[in-house]
Design an enzyme around this catalytic site. Structure first.
Site, PDB file in Angstrom:
ATOM      1  CD  GLU A 170      11.376  -3.676  -1.675  1.00 45.87           C
ATOM      2  OE1 GLU A 170      11.655  -3.878  -0.467  1.00 45.87           O
ATOM      3  OE2 GLU A 170      10.665  -2.745  -2.073  1.00 45.87           O
ATOM      4  CG  LEU A 171      10.862  -9.579   1.365  1.00 45.10           C
ATOM      5  CD1 LEU A 171      11.322 -10.897   1.947  1.00 45.10           C
ATOM      6  CD2 LEU A 171       9.385  -9.628   1.024  1.00 45.10           C
ATOM      7  CE  LYS A 231      -3.488  -9.410  -2.368  1.00 42.98           C
ATOM      8  NZ  LYS A 231      -4.183  -8.205  -1.974  1.00 42.98           N
ATOM      9  N   GLY A 249       6.367  -6.481   0.008  1.00 42.45           N
ATOM     10  CA  GLY A 249       5.561  -6.421   1.224  1.00 42.45           C
ATOM     11  C   GLY A 249       6.449  -6.660   2.433  1.00 42.45           C
ATOM     12  N   GLY A 250       5.818  -7.060   3.524  1.00 41.57           N
ATOM     13  CA  GLY A 250       6.556  -7.297   4.759  1.00 41.57           C
ATOM     14  C   GLY A 250       7.340  -8.611   4.692  1.00 41.57           C
ATOM     15  CB  CYS A 258      10.978  -0.804   1.266  1.00 41.22           C
ATOM     16  SG  CYS A 258      11.214   0.039  -0.294  1.00 41.22           S
ATOM     17  CD1 TRP A 291      -0.488  -1.797   2.954  1.00 39.31           C
ATOM     18  CD2 TRP A 291       0.536   0.126   3.415  1.00 39.31           C
ATOM     19  NE1 TRP A 291       0.224  -1.969   4.123  1.00 39.31           N
ATOM     20  CE2 TRP A 291       0.860  -0.800   4.427  1.00 39.31           C
ATOM     21  CE3 TRP A 291       1.074   1.410   3.511  1.00 39.31           C
ATOM     22  CZ2 TRP A 291       1.690  -0.499   5.509  1.00 39.31           C
ATOM     23  CZ3 TRP A 291       1.909   1.718   4.570  1.00 39.31           C
ATOM     24  CH2 TRP A 291       2.204   0.759   5.551  1.00 39.31           C
ATOM     25  CG  ASN A 292       5.003   1.126   0.666  1.00 34.56           C
ATOM     26  OD1 ASN A 292       4.528   0.227  -0.012  1.00 34.56           O
ATOM     27  ND2 ASN A 292       6.277   1.205   0.922  1.00 34.56           N
ATOM     28  CD  GLU A 348      10.072  -2.629   7.104  1.00 39.22           C
ATOM     29  OE1 GLU A 348       9.280  -3.577   6.964  1.00 39.22           O
ATOM     30  OE2 GLU A 348      10.640  -2.074   6.138  1.00 39.22           O
TER      31      GLU A 348
HETATM   32  O1  TXE Z   1       2.019  -6.076   4.423  1.00 36.66           O
HETATM   33  P1  TXE Z   1       1.865  -7.468   3.697  1.00 36.66           P
HETATM   34  P2  TXE Z   1       1.153  -5.358   5.547  1.00 36.66           P
HETATM   35  C1  TXE Z   1       6.110  -4.167   6.007  1.00 36.66           C
HETATM   36  C2  TXE Z   1       5.979  -3.083   7.075  1.00 36.66           C
HETATM   37  C3  TXE Z   1       4.571  -3.262   7.531  1.00 36.66           C
HETATM   38  C4  TXE Z   1       4.411  -4.763   7.458  1.00 36.66           C
HETATM   39  C5  TXE Z   1       2.987  -5.245   7.369  1.00 36.66           C
HETATM   40  O2  TXE Z   1       6.884  -3.337   8.110  1.00 36.66           O
HETATM   41  O3  TXE Z   1       4.394  -2.818   8.841  1.00 36.66           O
HETATM   42  O4  TXE Z   1       5.102  -5.122   6.287  1.00 36.66           O
HETATM   43  O5  TXE Z   1       2.293  -4.585   6.337  1.00 36.66           O
HETATM   44  C6  TXE Z   1      -0.526  -9.450   0.311  1.00 36.66           C
HETATM   45  N1  TXE Z   1      -0.255 -14.577   0.420  1.00 36.66           N
HETATM   46  N2  TXE Z   1       5.923  -3.654   4.676  1.00 36.66           N
HETATM   47  O6  TXE Z   1       0.485  -6.309   6.464  1.00 36.66           O
HETATM   48  O7  TXE Z   1       1.030  -8.416   4.481  1.00 36.66           O
HETATM   49  C7  TXE Z   1      -1.336  -8.273   0.794  1.00 36.66           C
HETATM   50  O8  TXE Z   1      -2.702  -8.446   0.502  1.00 36.66           O
HETATM   51  C8  TXE Z   1      -0.127 -13.733  -0.610  1.00 36.66           C
HETATM   52  C9  TXE Z   1       7.122  -3.371   3.931  1.00 36.66           C
HETATM   53  O9  TXE Z   1       0.251  -4.423   4.858  1.00 36.66           O
HETATM   54  O10 TXE Z   1       3.228  -7.913   3.363  1.00 36.66           O
HETATM   55  C10 TXE Z   1      -0.662  -7.134   0.043  1.00 36.66           C
HETATM   56  O11 TXE Z   1      -1.139  -7.087  -1.297  1.00 36.66           O
HETATM   57  N3  TXE Z   1      -0.227 -12.410  -0.485  1.00 36.66           N
HETATM   58  C11 TXE Z   1       6.837  -3.282   2.481  1.00 36.66           C
HETATM   59  C12 TXE Z   1       0.804  -7.550   0.060  1.00 36.66           C
HETATM   60  O12 TXE Z   1       0.801  -8.950   0.303  1.00 36.66           O
HETATM   61  C13 TXE Z   1      -0.452 -11.895   0.738  1.00 36.66           C
HETATM   62  C14 TXE Z   1       5.613  -2.539   2.096  1.00 36.66           C
HETATM   63  C15 TXE Z   1       1.648  -6.877   1.122  1.00 36.66           C
HETATM   64  O13 TXE Z   1       1.058  -7.072   2.378  1.00 36.66           O
HETATM   65  C16 TXE Z   1      -0.583 -12.726   1.862  1.00 36.66           C
HETATM   66  C17 TXE Z   1       4.475  -2.894   2.943  1.00 36.66           C
HETATM   67  C18 TXE Z   1      -0.477 -14.120   1.671  1.00 36.66           C
HETATM   68  N4  TXE Z   1      -0.570 -14.979   2.685  1.00 36.66           N
HETATM   69  C19 TXE Z   1       4.680  -3.403   4.186  1.00 36.66           C
HETATM   70  N5  TXE Z   1      -0.789 -11.950   2.940  1.00 36.66           N
HETATM   71  C20 TXE Z   1       8.016  -2.850   1.661  1.00 36.66           C
HETATM   72  N6  TXE Z   1       8.862  -3.795   1.288  1.00 36.66           N
HETATM   73  O14 TXE Z   1       8.166  -1.698   1.341  1.00 36.66           O
HETATM   74  C21 TXE Z   1      -0.799 -10.670   2.507  1.00 36.66           C
HETATM   75  N7  TXE Z   1      -0.592 -10.630   1.174  1.00 36.66           N
END
Ligand code: TXE
Length: 492
Positions: free
Chosen positions: A250-251, A175, A228-229, A284, A151-152, A385
């Site tokens: 990219e985590l 997605k 994502g995370g 990130c 979402w960022n 993080e």
């Molecule tokens: O991210 P998620 P969240 C980090 C940051 C943040 C933490 C949680 O520290 O506090 O992650 O954020 C999809 N199978 N970053 O919970 O869960 C989800 O729907 C497949 C760093 O919002 O990682 C979304 O589209 N997909 C990061 C995407 O994964 C799944 C940027 C990211 O969500 C899933 C964001 C699953 N089981 C958060 N579960 C960066 N690298 O910049 C969720 N998703």
């Protein structure tokens, strides 16, 4: 409230389960759009459309040059729509309009650059060691790519995946995050306008467990590109492993911004502030640890606090705002939890340290820009993080200690070095375990330069010519030109 549909096989469709969920504006904390709640059935449909487009459609018949032209056309359409899309992003994720507009104006470059690369994907003729045999390689697309984005920076991070994936000739199911789907769905219309064949790009919205998991595990998905995370990334990696699928991950990270006593302190103070408070720390590459050389520590902290105190908070749509709300309620709570943890661990809170209750923040999810000094490398606040406007300051005595502390976390996405010594700049850029090292600057990215993480920050590279390799596979072709029949019982 606008009620959205998903894009599958070139058609806008309702979710199979007939359910929608609300997308909430982080500044008002009010819902403003209805997003389709996709299910496994929708995943099957979207992947089916992408598979058909990959194997049977017009996409495969296009020359690489024509594919590139479509990408460049898409870039033009994004440029023409930048302000509208940026406003949608800000309304959906609360990040500054100034930042989102700058991103939207820059996103076309990914489509121009990778559009240009599309017809420069070349194999090799290998001067093979066997007489009478001709051997060459072809670089081929993988098939259906699952692109999962956070979402960022919703559209920027999608562009980092879609542009190389499409340039390489793949089709995509994208997605977006459940917290920021609206800009993706609005963006979807541009693919049709640009002239992409139906089903080349499909967009499915919903929750990670309901849509993300069936997408990653779908047998017709050839590769997963995820931002994502790290915990979710680990799950995605495990699920992809069961299908022997390649991944790009990219985590995020816990990047160190390292300031030496010979640095231009004015620039360094601005660089450290930008590294952690820009985008409300929700990036990130946030420079969430400032490592300060002992001789300048106290002076630097004073100057940093003086600048950070002036940060204007408020409505992210206003151009004068510098720090906006946090995007999601869970993220807001997570940041406040970490602030409590840091205090309990004994770090000294020198600025902020709680929710922002200024009148200009309305009912949004705002956290005060927060600075902790006296942070020890072992503390959780120095290792985990936070993804918010929270800076941990750690002093160091010499270069070895700076390197040791910087490299001591499980992450390795980025690092900043502030020095006027060329020796230090080169030595640090070699010794830091990070996919990106900035010297005397911070938060610089480009479509031309590879980006990705060391260690737990990820796998693979996005942007730059390296990125296209992530979406290709190599085929080796052998042709006998000898006219002889070899002995069938020995290896040729
Ligand atoms: O991210 P998620 P969240 C980090 C940051 C943040 C933490 C949680 O520290 O506090 O992650 O954020 C999809 N199978 N970053 O919970 O869960 C989800 O729907 C497949 C760093 O919002 O990682 C979304 O589209 N997909 C990061 C995407 O994964 C799944 C940027 C990211 O969500 C899933 C964001 C699953 N089981 C958060 N579960 C960066 N690298 O910049 C969720 N998703």
């Amino acid at each position: 409230m606008n009620k959205y549909q998903m894009l599958m096989g070139g058609a806008w469709v309702d979710p199979a389960g007939g359910a929608w969920f609300e997308s909430v504006n982080p500044f008002t904390a009010q819902p403003w759009a209805l997003v389709p709640r996709g299910t496994k059935e929708d995943v099957d449909r979207a992947v089916g459309a992408a598979k058909t487009a990959f194997y049977d459609g017009d996409w495969r018949k296009l020359t690489a040059t024509a594919r590139g032209a479509l990408l460049r056309k898409l870039g033009d359409l994004i440029a023409a729509d930048a302000d509208r899309l940026a406003t949608i992003e800000t309304t959906d994720n609360g990040k500054l309009f100034a930042e989102m507009r700058a991103q939207l104006n820059y996103i076309p470059q990914w489509f121009y650059y990778f559009g240009g690369l599309a017809d420069k994907i070349e194999g090799r003729v290998i001067p093979i060691d066997k007489p009478g045999v001709f051997n060459f390689t072809r670089e081929e697309p993988l098939g259906v790519i699952a692109a999962i984005t956070p979402w960022n920076s919703p559209l920027l991070l999608a562009a980092w995946k879609l542009a190389p994936a499409l340039a390489a000739g793949n089709t995509v199911v994208w997605k977006p995050s459940e917290y920021s789907s609206v800009s993706a769905l609005e963006f979807g219309a541009l693919f049709e306008k640009a002239g992409f064949p139906k089903g080349v790009v499909n967009i499915i919205t919903g929750y990670g467990n309901e849509v993300g998991e069936p997408l990653v595990t779908h047998r017709d998905v050839a590769k997963v590109a995820f931002t994502g995370g790290d915990r979710t990334g680990e799950q995605v990696y495990q699920m992809a492993a069961r299908g022997i699928k390649p991944v790009t991950l990219e985590l995020g990270g816990k990047s160190a911004n390292i300031v030496f006593d010979d640095a231009d302190l004015d620039s360094a103070v601005k660089g450290v502030v930008s590294g952690i408070f820009a985008a409300t720390g929700q990036t990130c590459i946030a420079g969430s640890r400032a490592l300060l050389h002992r001789p300048i520590h106290d002076e630097f902290v004073e100057r940093l606090l003086a600048l950070a105190k002036t940060a204007r908070m408020g409505n992210p749509l206003e151009l004068s705002t510098q720090v906006g709300p946090v995007t999601t309620r869970p993220q807001y709570e997570k940041i406040l939890d970490y602030i409590r943890i840091a205090k309990t661990e004994g770090a000294e809170c020198r600025l902020g340290g709680g929710p922002a209750e200024r009148p200009e923040c309305g009912s949004g999810w705002f956290v005060e820009p927060t600075v902790f000094t006296g942070v020890a490398p072992r503390m959780r606040i120095a290792n985990e993080e936070v993804f918010g406007p929270v800076l941990s300051i750690i002093p160091f005595e010499d270069e070895d200690e700076a390197v040791g502390v910087a490299n001591s976390t499980v992450y390795g996405l980025a690092a900043g070095v502030w020095t006027t010594s060329i020796r230090r700049a080169l030595m640090m850029s070699e010794r830091l375990e990070a996919g990106t090292v900035w010297v005397n600057t911070y938060r610089a990215v480009s479509y031309m330069s590879p980006f990705g993480g060391y260690k737990r920050s990820g796998i693979g590279r996005e942007s730059g010519s390296e990125a296209i390799r992530e979406y290709l596979q190599t085929k080796s072709v052998w042709i006998d030109i000898s006219g002889n029949s070899p002995n069938p019982f020995v290896l040729r």
